[in-house]
Design a protein around this motif. Sequence first.
Motif, short mmCIF file in Angstrom:
data_model
loop_
_atom_site.label_atom_id
_atom_site.label_comp_id
_atom_site.label_asym_id
_atom_site.label_seq_id
_atom_site.Cartn_x
_atom_site.Cartn_y
_atom_site.Cartn_z
N UNK A 1 9.57 -4.56 -3.67
CA UNK A 1 8.74 -4.68 -2.49
C UNK A 1 8.84 -6.08 -1.90
N UNK A 2 8.93 -6.17 -0.58
CA UNK A 2 8.90 -7.46 0.10
C UNK A 2 7.44 -7.88 0.28
N UNK A 3 7.24 -9.11 0.73
CA UNK A 3 5.87 -9.57 1.01
C UNK A 3 5.21 -8.70 2.08
N UNK A 4 5.98 -8.33 3.10
CA UNK A 4 5.45 -7.47 4.17
C UNK A 4 5.08 -6.10 3.61
N UNK A 5 5.93 -5.57 2.70
CA UNK A 5 5.64 -4.28 2.07
C UNK A 5 4.33 -4.36 1.27
N UNK A 6 4.15 -5.46 0.56
CA UNK A 6 2.95 -5.63 -0.26
C UNK A 6 1.71 -5.70 0.62
N UNK A 7 1.79 -6.42 1.73
CA UNK A 7 0.65 -6.50 2.66
C UNK A 7 0.34 -5.13 3.26
N UNK A 8 1.38 -4.40 3.64
CA UNK A 8 1.16 -3.06 4.21
C UNK A 8 0.60 -2.11 3.15
N UNK A 9 1.06 -2.25 1.92
CA UNK A 9 0.55 -1.43 0.83
C UNK A 9 -0.93 -1.72 0.58
N UNK A 10 -1.29 -3.00 0.63
CA UNK A 10 -2.69 -3.38 0.45
C UNK A 10 -3.56 -2.72 1.52
N UNK A 11 -3.10 -2.73 2.76
CA UNK A 11 -3.85 -2.09 3.85
C UNK A 11 -3.95 -0.58 3.63
#
Length: 101
Positions: free
Chosen positions: A82-92
Amino acid sequence: MSLFKVVVLASITAAYGCSNEDLVNTKLHQTIALQKHTSGFAAACKGKLSMKSEYTGDVEIPAITSISCDDMDKKSEFFSPLSEADIEALEEQIKKINNVE
């Protein structure tokens, strides 16, 4: 698609005490996440893909779905970190699923 490979592992809070609208919203987000995860898995499958669903009748866990593939494309983005953007989107996505502001 790599974002959704771990959504299925996210903890789902109980729907008790929620309004019907909250429950519908939660189920909607769960269904979207599951569909995206399943789609990513299917896209990574090079061999025979099979899927089985068991409907439980339970509000919190309405269905148990098993998918399998006898030959996966190990280079598929489904298996990438997971990229940082993926992790942020996953958190949302997890917040939406669990009705957390």
